[in-house]
Design an enzyme around this catalytic site. Structure first.
Site, short mmCIF file in Angstrom:
data_model
loop_
_atom_site.label_atom_id
_atom_site.label_comp_id
_atom_site.label_asym_id
_atom_site.label_seq_id
_atom_site.Cartn_x
_atom_site.Cartn_y
_atom_site.Cartn_z
N LYS A 142 -47.59 -68.78 35.78
CA LYS A 142 -48.90 -69.34 35.40
C LYS A 142 -49.99 -69.15 36.47
O LYS A 142 -50.95 -69.92 36.53
CB LYS A 142 -48.80 -70.84 35.02
CG LYS A 142 -47.71 -71.22 34.07
CD LYS A 142 -47.42 -70.28 32.97
CE LYS A 142 -48.43 -70.19 31.88
NZ LYS A 142 -47.97 -69.17 30.85
N THR A 167 -50.33 -63.77 36.09
CA THR A 167 -49.43 -62.61 35.96
C THR A 167 -49.93 -61.59 34.94
O THR A 167 -50.05 -60.40 35.25
CB THR A 167 -48.03 -63.08 35.50
OG1 THR A 167 -47.73 -64.33 36.08
CG2 THR A 167 -46.97 -62.06 35.82
N TRP A 185 -52.78 -61.27 33.59
CA TRP A 185 -54.11 -60.77 33.96
C TRP A 185 -53.96 -59.60 34.94
O TRP A 185 -54.51 -58.51 34.74
CB TRP A 185 -54.92 -61.91 34.57
CG TRP A 185 -56.39 -61.65 34.71
CD1 TRP A 185 -57.09 -60.58 34.25
CD2 TRP A 185 -57.34 -62.50 35.36
NE1 TRP A 185 -58.42 -60.71 34.57
CE2 TRP A 185 -58.60 -61.88 35.24
CE3 TRP A 185 -57.25 -63.73 36.02
CZ2 TRP A 185 -59.76 -62.44 35.78
CZ3 TRP A 185 -58.40 -64.30 36.55
CH2 TRP A 185 -59.64 -63.65 36.43
N TRP A 241 -45.16 -56.54 27.91
CA TRP A 241 -43.80 -56.66 28.46
C TRP A 241 -43.08 -55.32 28.51
O TRP A 241 -42.06 -55.20 29.18
CB TRP A 241 -42.98 -57.71 27.69
CG TRP A 241 -42.82 -57.44 26.22
CD1 TRP A 241 -41.94 -56.58 25.63
CD2 TRP A 241 -43.55 -58.06 25.15
NE1 TRP A 241 -42.08 -56.61 24.27
CE2 TRP A 241 -43.05 -57.51 23.94
CE3 TRP A 241 -44.55 -59.02 25.09
CZ2 TRP A 241 -43.53 -57.90 22.68
CZ3 TRP A 241 -45.03 -59.41 23.84
CH2 TRP A 241 -44.53 -58.84 22.66
N HIS A 270 -41.40 -63.08 38.59
CA HIS A 270 -41.65 -64.44 39.11
C HIS A 270 -40.59 -64.83 40.14
O HIS A 270 -40.53 -66.00 40.54
CB HIS A 270 -41.58 -65.47 37.98
CG HIS A 270 -42.62 -65.33 36.91
ND1 HIS A 270 -43.95 -65.11 37.19
CD2 HIS A 270 -42.53 -65.42 35.56
CE1 HIS A 270 -44.63 -65.05 36.04
NE2 HIS A 270 -43.79 -65.23 35.05
N SER A 330 -51.42 -75.59 33.54
CA SER A 330 -51.12 -74.44 32.68
C SER A 330 -49.64 -74.45 32.29
O SER A 330 -49.28 -74.25 31.13
CB SER A 330 -51.48 -73.15 33.44
OG SER A 330 -51.25 -72.02 32.64
N TYR A 373 -56.06 -66.03 42.09
CA TYR A 373 -56.65 -66.08 40.75
C TYR A 373 -58.13 -66.42 40.88
O TYR A 373 -58.98 -65.87 40.18
CB TYR A 373 -55.90 -67.17 39.96
CG TYR A 373 -56.37 -67.45 38.55
CD1 TYR A 373 -55.70 -66.89 37.46
CD2 TYR A 373 -57.45 -68.29 38.30
CE1 TYR A 373 -56.11 -67.16 36.15
CE2 TYR A 373 -57.87 -68.57 36.99
CZ TYR A 373 -57.19 -68.00 35.93
OH TYR A 373 -57.59 -68.28 34.65
N MET A 427 -58.66 -59.67 26.47
CA MET A 427 -57.20 -59.87 26.44
C MET A 427 -56.79 -60.83 25.34
O MET A 427 -55.76 -60.65 24.71
CB MET A 427 -56.72 -60.38 27.81
CG MET A 427 -56.70 -59.28 28.86
SD MET A 427 -56.10 -59.87 30.45
CE MET A 427 -54.44 -60.41 30.05
N ARG A 453 -54.89 -69.79 27.20
CA ARG A 453 -55.15 -71.16 26.73
C ARG A 453 -56.62 -71.52 26.79
O ARG A 453 -57.19 -71.97 25.80
CB ARG A 453 -54.32 -72.14 27.61
CG ARG A 453 -54.30 -73.58 27.15
CD ARG A 453 -53.45 -74.38 28.13
NE ARG A 453 -53.95 -74.28 29.50
CZ ARG A 453 -54.85 -75.07 30.05
NH1 ARG A 453 -55.36 -76.09 29.37
NH2 ARG A 453 -55.26 -74.89 31.30
N1 LIG Z 1 -58.10 -62.23 31.67
C1 LIG Z 1 -57.84 -63.46 32.11
N2 LIG Z 1 -58.78 -64.13 32.82
C2 LIG Z 1 -58.53 -65.37 33.28
N3 LIG Z 1 -57.37 -66.04 33.07
C3 LIG Z 1 -56.40 -65.41 32.37
C4 LIG Z 1 -56.58 -64.11 31.87
N4 LIG Z 1 -55.44 -63.76 31.24
C5 LIG Z 1 -54.60 -64.81 31.33
N5 LIG Z 1 -55.17 -65.80 32.01
C6 LIG Z 1 -54.64 -67.15 32.28
O1 LIG Z 1 -53.50 -67.08 33.12
C7 LIG Z 1 -52.62 -68.17 32.79
C8 LIG Z 1 -51.26 -67.62 32.42
O2 LIG Z 1 -50.65 -67.27 33.63
P1 LIG Z 1 -49.50 -66.17 33.72
O3 LIG Z 1 -49.96 -64.92 33.09
O4 LIG Z 1 -49.09 -66.12 35.14
O5 LIG Z 1 -48.34 -66.80 32.83
S1 LIG Z 1 -46.79 -66.40 32.92
O6 LIG Z 1 -46.26 -67.07 34.10
O7 LIG Z 1 -46.62 -64.96 32.97
O8 LIG Z 1 -46.20 -67.01 31.68
C9 LIG Z 1 -53.27 -68.93 31.62
O9 LIG Z 1 -54.04 -69.96 32.22
P2 LIG Z 1 -54.47 -71.31 31.49
O10 LIG Z 1 -55.46 -70.90 30.40
O11 LIG Z 1 -55.12 -72.15 32.54
O12 LIG Z 1 -53.25 -71.93 30.89
C10 LIG Z 1 -54.12 -67.83 31.02
O13 LIG Z 1 -55.16 -68.30 30.21
#
Ligand SMILES: Nc1ncnc2c1ncn2[C@@H]1O[C@H](COP(=O)(O)OS(=O)(=O)O)[C@@H](OP(=O)(O)O)[C@H]1O
Length: 292
Positions: free
Chosen positions: A44, A47, A49, A72, A99, A129, A184, A223, A248
């Site tokens: 979270k 990743t 992104w 994936w 992870h 998250s 991030y 995305m 989210r």
């Molecule tokens: N493009 C982009 N820009 C900004 N934020 C983004 C983006 N893509 C994914 N996210 C947010 O990243 C959170 C998910 O984290 P991970 O990708 O690490 O999740 S995981 O661990 O692989 O399941 C999750 O955060 P939260 O929205 O706060 O829950 C995603 O919304």
């Protein structure tokens, strides 16, 4: 049965998508190639992104790969049962997500020239998250109330263990030339500038138009509407995005930093800070959110 965790070297993993045998193979048998690029995070923390950014950089800004192949498959999580097999067969230069904490990572990496990009996020936002994710990702235990989840998160009694241990383990590599550390929050603050820095680290020379395309196609909105990146193709038995979408919270341009303020009470935040201040001394680092 589906939400049972097993322990591997002290770290919890959910059944079904992980197995002890694959974790052992990742650690001891996986052959890292010198041109591999690893996208490593505590869960979270951004990743998918970073996965999207790296996919777009690999394609010189052309979004076709990102729009036709699920994330994936493009950059498998090699510690999962399925991802391990995909990683073995993917063509070089591979992008591989993980992870895993540093002490469980592929041993062959440490003798290679492969590169790691390690993305860190404000752990209060990670908590929020992950809390939502745990309610919709079926292999994870029901998180209960936020109060209950705060307690298990701070103890590190969640899959992949403690955020503090994870960051501490990986940041030991911070002075190595094949290790790149970013947050991030930096991506949120200056996506273009961050992409330019990542390209420099990878030795990729993209022109301005290609960089613009990486920025546009890795935006939150792009995305969220790309079915290869938003997990809408993920089997229903794994994710129930009606409870909480994977991407989210965010708008067309951006995701969210500081959402914890909308969820944690003052008491919960103070409880977090007590542990954070204590454990942060071991890290000897200052993060963007420490200045708030
Ligand atoms: N493009 C982009 N820009 C900004 N934020 C983004 C983006 N893509 C994914 N996210 C947010 O990243 C959170 C998910 O984290 P991970 O990708 O690490 O999740 S995981 O661990 O692989 O399941 C999750 O955060 P939260 O929205 O706060 O829950 C995603 O919304």
């Amino acid at each position: 049965m589906f939400t049972e965790y097993f322990k591997y070297k002290g770290i919890s993993f959910p059944q079904i998508i992980y197995s002890e045998q694959v974790l052992q193979m990742v650690e001891n048998n996986f052959q890292v190639r010198d041109d591999d690029i690893f996208n490593v995070t505590y869960q979270k923390s951004g990743t998918v992104w970073m996965l999207e950014i790296l996919s777009l950089i690999r394609s010189n800004g052309d979004p076709t790969w990102c729009q036709t192949v699920p994330n994936w498959d493009r950059a498998p999580w090699f510690e999962t049962v399925l991802g391990y097999r995909i990683a073995l067969t993917n063509k070089s230069p591979r992008i591989i997500s993980s992870h895993l904490p540093a002490h469980l990572f592929a041993k062959s990496f440490f003798k290679s020239k492969a590169k790691i990009i390690y993305t860190v996020r404000n752990p209060k936002d990670v908590l929020v998250s992950l809390y939502h994710f745990a309610s919709m990702f079926r292999p994870y235990k029901d998180p209960g109330t936020l109060d209950q989840f705060l307690d298990v998160f701070l103890k590190g009694d969640v899959p992949f263990g403690s955020w503090f241990d994870h960051v501490k383990g990986w940041m030991n590599l911070k002075d190595k030339e094949n290790f790149f550390f970013i947050t991030y929050e930096e991506l949120q603050e200056d996506l273009r500038g961050s992409i330019v820095r990542i390209c420099q680290f990878l030795g990729k020379d993209l022109d301005d138009a290609a960089i613009d395309s990486v920025v546009a196609n890795a935006s939150f909105g792009a995305m969220k509407s790309n079915k290869m990146s938003n997990f809408s193709l993920s089997p229903r038995f794994l994710m129930n995005q009606k409870k909480s979408p994977f991407l989210r919270k965010g708008d067309q341009e951006q995701g969210i930093s500081g959402d914890w303020k909308n969820h944690l009470t003052t008491a919960q935040s103070e409880c977090f800070d007590l542990v954070y201040q204590e454990r942060k001394r071991e890290l000897n680092l200052t993060f963007p959110w420490d200045k708030e």
